[in-house]
Design a protein around this motif. Structure first.
Motif, PDB file in Angstrom:
ATOM      1  N   ASP A 141       0.832  -1.203   0.000  1.00 28.46           N
ATOM      2  CA  ASP A 141       0.000   0.000   0.000  1.00 28.46           C
ATOM      3  C   ASP A 141       0.870   1.259   0.000  1.00 28.46           C
ATOM      4  N   LEU A 142       1.915   1.250   0.824  1.00 28.50           N
ATOM      5  CA  LEU A 142       2.797   2.413   0.898  1.00 28.50           C
ATOM      6  C   LEU A 142       3.576   2.600  -0.402  1.00 28.50           C
ATOM      7  N   ALA A 143       3.914   1.474  -1.054  1.00 21.90           N
ATOM      8  CA  ALA A 143       4.586   1.569  -2.353  1.00 21.90           C
ATOM      9  C   ALA A 143       3.642   2.165  -3.395  1.00 21.90           C
ATOM     10  N   ASP A 144       2.369   1.786  -3.324  1.00 21.79           N
ATOM     11  CA  ASP A 144       1.386   2.371  -4.240  1.00 21.79           C
ATOM     12  C   ASP A 144       1.230   3.871  -3.973  1.00 21.79           C
ATOM     13  N   ALA A 145       1.307   4.264  -2.714  1.00 21.39           N
ATOM     14  CA  ALA A 145       1.224   5.685  -2.376  1.00 21.39           C
ATOM     15  C   ALA A 145       2.415   6.451  -2.956  1.00 21.39           C
ATOM     16  N   ASP A 146       3.598   5.850  -2.902  1.00 19.23           N
ATOM     17  CA  ASP A 146       4.781   6.480  -3.504  1.00 19.23           C
ATOM     18  C   ASP A 146       4.581   6.671  -5.006  1.00 19.23           C
ATOM     19  N   ARG A 147       4.060   5.614  -5.628  1.00 22.56           N
ATOM     20  CA  ARG A 147       3.803   5.684  -7.071  1.00 22.56           C
ATOM     21  C   ARG A 147       2.768   6.781  -7.367  1.00 22.56           C
ATOM     22  N   LYS A 168      -1.111  -1.939  -7.211  1.00 19.15           N
ATOM     23  CA  LYS A 168       0.004  -2.746  -7.722  1.00 19.15           C
ATOM     24  C   LYS A 168       0.898  -1.934  -8.653  1.00 19.15           C
ATOM     25  N   GLY A 169       1.074  -0.670  -8.314  1.00 21.37           N
ATOM     26  CA  GLY A 169       1.971   0.179  -9.081  1.00 21.37           C
ATOM     27  C   GLY A 169       1.379   0.759 -10.344  1.00 21.37           C
ATOM     28  N   ALA A 193     -10.299  -7.473  -9.352  1.00 16.80           N
ATOM     29  CA  ALA A 193     -10.787  -7.950  -8.057  1.00 16.80           C
ATOM     30  C   ALA A 193     -10.744  -6.891  -6.971  1.00 16.80           C
ATOM     31  N   GLY A 194     -10.343  -5.670  -7.310  1.00 22.21           N
ATOM     32  CA  GLY A 194     -10.299  -4.608  -6.317  1.00 22.21           C
ATOM     33  C   GLY A 194      -8.927  -4.437  -5.708  1.00 22.21           C
ATOM     34  N   GLY A 195      -8.848  -3.558  -4.716  1.00 20.31           N
ATOM     35  CA  GLY A 195      -7.581  -3.232  -4.075  1.00 20.31           C
ATOM     36  C   GLY A 195      -7.048  -1.895  -4.560  1.00 20.31           C
ATOM     37  N   GLY A 196      -6.011  -1.415  -3.879  1.00 17.07           N
ATOM     38  CA  GLY A 196      -5.393  -0.156  -4.256  1.00 17.07           C
ATOM     39  C   GLY A 196      -5.700   0.955  -3.272  1.00 17.07           C
ATOM     40  N   VAL A 197      -5.036   2.081  -3.466  1.00 15.41           N
ATOM     41  CA  VAL A 197      -5.175   3.208  -2.545  1.00 15.41           C
ATOM     42  C   VAL A 197      -5.619   4.465  -3.288  1.00 15.41           C
ATOM     43  N   GLY A 230      -7.681   1.628   1.101  1.00 17.87           N
ATOM     44  CA  GLY A 230      -7.311   2.683   2.028  1.00 17.87           C
ATOM     45  C   GLY A 230      -7.120   4.019   1.347  1.00 17.87           C
ATOM     46  N   ILE A 231      -6.880   5.023   2.189  1.00 17.59           N
ATOM     47  CA  ILE A 231      -6.704   6.403   1.739  1.00 17.59           C
ATOM     48  C   ILE A 231      -5.393   6.922   2.307  1.00 17.59           C
ATOM     49  N   VAL A 232      -4.593   7.526   1.457  1.00 20.82           N
ATOM     50  CA  VAL A 232      -3.332   8.138   1.882  1.00 20.82           C
ATOM     51  C   VAL A 232      -3.390   9.617   1.499  1.00 20.82           C
ATOM     52  N   ILE A 233      -3.042  10.482   2.450  1.00 19.64           N
ATOM     53  CA  ILE A 233      -3.036  11.918   2.183  1.00 19.64           C
ATOM     54  C   ILE A 233      -1.696  12.503   2.631  1.00 19.64           C
ATOM     55  N   GLU A 234      -1.398  13.679   2.119  1.00 20.99           N
ATOM     56  CA  GLU A 234      -0.125  14.328   2.447  1.00 20.99           C
ATOM     57  C   GLU A 234      -0.263  15.191   3.700  1.00 20.99           C
ATOM     58  N   LYS A 235       0.668  15.044   4.625  1.00 23.69           N
ATOM     59  CA  LYS A 235       0.666  15.838   5.848  1.00 23.69           C
ATOM     60  C   LYS A 235       0.742  17.338   5.517  1.00 23.69           C
ATOM     61  N   GLY A 236      -0.143  18.098   6.147  1.00 22.68           N
ATOM     62  CA  GLY A 236      -0.142  19.539   5.950  1.00 22.68           C
ATOM     63  C   GLY A 236      -0.721  19.991   4.637  1.00 22.68           C
ATOM     64  N   GLY A 237      -1.221  19.045   3.831  1.00 25.26           N
ATOM     65  CA  GLY A 237      -1.695  19.421   2.506  1.00 25.26           C
ATOM     66  C   GLY A 237      -3.119  19.040   2.189  1.00 25.26           C
TER      67      GLY A 237
END
Length: 264
Positions: A141-147, A168-169, A193-197, A230-237
């Motif tokens: 998940d964190l790798a997908d967030a980087d991508r 999955k990138g 089948a779903g998945g991802g951020v 899941g949901i990933v957001i940027e701190k302060g942004g």
């Protein structure tokens, strides 16, 4: 004295709820706040007169919060105080979102008004760093967030959007002028089948005094319907509306909400 130029959506009301002193509530015609009563309603064609009115009331600071779409200008309604601003307004309406906001901020500041960000006057709107939910993101998940952060940086150079979904990138979908809710809705018929951020962050060079991206309870529902994990957001942004409820909904539905450091 502070004036809040309020658009539609939940953000203006939430900003006011965090303030000790109620500001003057202003709204542009066609974009009346959902939950607030406007003290002043003005057409864009009277922007110059509106600014003069604010200054006459002792306003020194302005905050812009809420959604406002690009209005159509009726040349016959433009008043004498606004006429000198017409070239800047026209250029702003033909520009990308961030460029348009910079132009509006420039007009306000040239008159001596200080433009303040919603999260500056109500800092509790911004969540702290880390995972806010019981469910934790995986390394994938964190790798997908980087991508996703890299994709948003590329999108930002074109002044396109502030969100995308990656699994999955691979990019599943990117935000367009129709917004995050529409973007997530477009994933409800995905063939896998779903998945991802879902990743959300400001554009790299965005002026953060206006149009900072937001998420709320509806974003959580949309992410679930889109089959994301899941949901990933940027701190302060990224502003989180009704943060307690957002976290509760994520926990109830098994999603993670992760606040990561700003990408370099």
């Amino acid at each position: 004295m502070l004036a809040l130029i309020a658009g539609t959506g939940a953000l203006p009301d939430e900003v006011v709820s965090h303030l000790e002193t109620k500001p003057i509530i202003c709204a542009m015609e066609g974009f009346i706040p959902d939950r607030l009563t406007a003290d002043i309603v003005f057409p864009l064609e009277h922007l110059g007169s509106f600014i003069a009115d604010l200054k006459g009331r002792g306003v020194t600071e302005i905050c812009m919060a809420g959604a406002v779409k690009r209005p159509q200008i009726d040349p016959s309604r433009i008043d004498s105080a606004t006429m000198p601003l017409v070239p800047v307004i026209q250029q702003a309406l033909m520009s990308g979102d961030d460029s348009a906001l910079r132009a509006v901020i420039g007009i306000l500041e040239e008159t001596g008004l200080k433009v303040r960000a919603a999260h500056e006057i109500a800092p509790a709107l911004l969540p702290q760093l880390g995972c806010l939910t019981d469910t934790q993101p995986s390394d994938d998940d964190l790798a997908d967030a980087d991508r996703a952060a890299g994709i948003l940086r590329a999108m930002g150079t074109a002044d396109v959007g502030q969100a995308c979904a990656v699994s999955k990138g691979q990019a599943l979908v990117i935000e367009s002028i129709f917004g995050t809710d529409w973007m997530l809705q477009s994933l409800t018929q995905r063939p896998d089948a779903g998945g991802g951020v879902l990743f959300k962050a400001p554009k790299p060079d965005q002026d953060r005094r206006a149009d900072l991206p937001t998420i709320g309870p509806g974003t959580v529902s949309g992410a679930v319907a889109a089959g994301l994990t899941g949901i990933v957001i940027e701190k302060g942004g990224v502003i989180v509306l009704d943060q307690e409820r957002v976290v509760e909904e994520c926990d109830r539905l098994g999603l993670f909400l992760y606040v990561r450091e700003r990408a370099n």
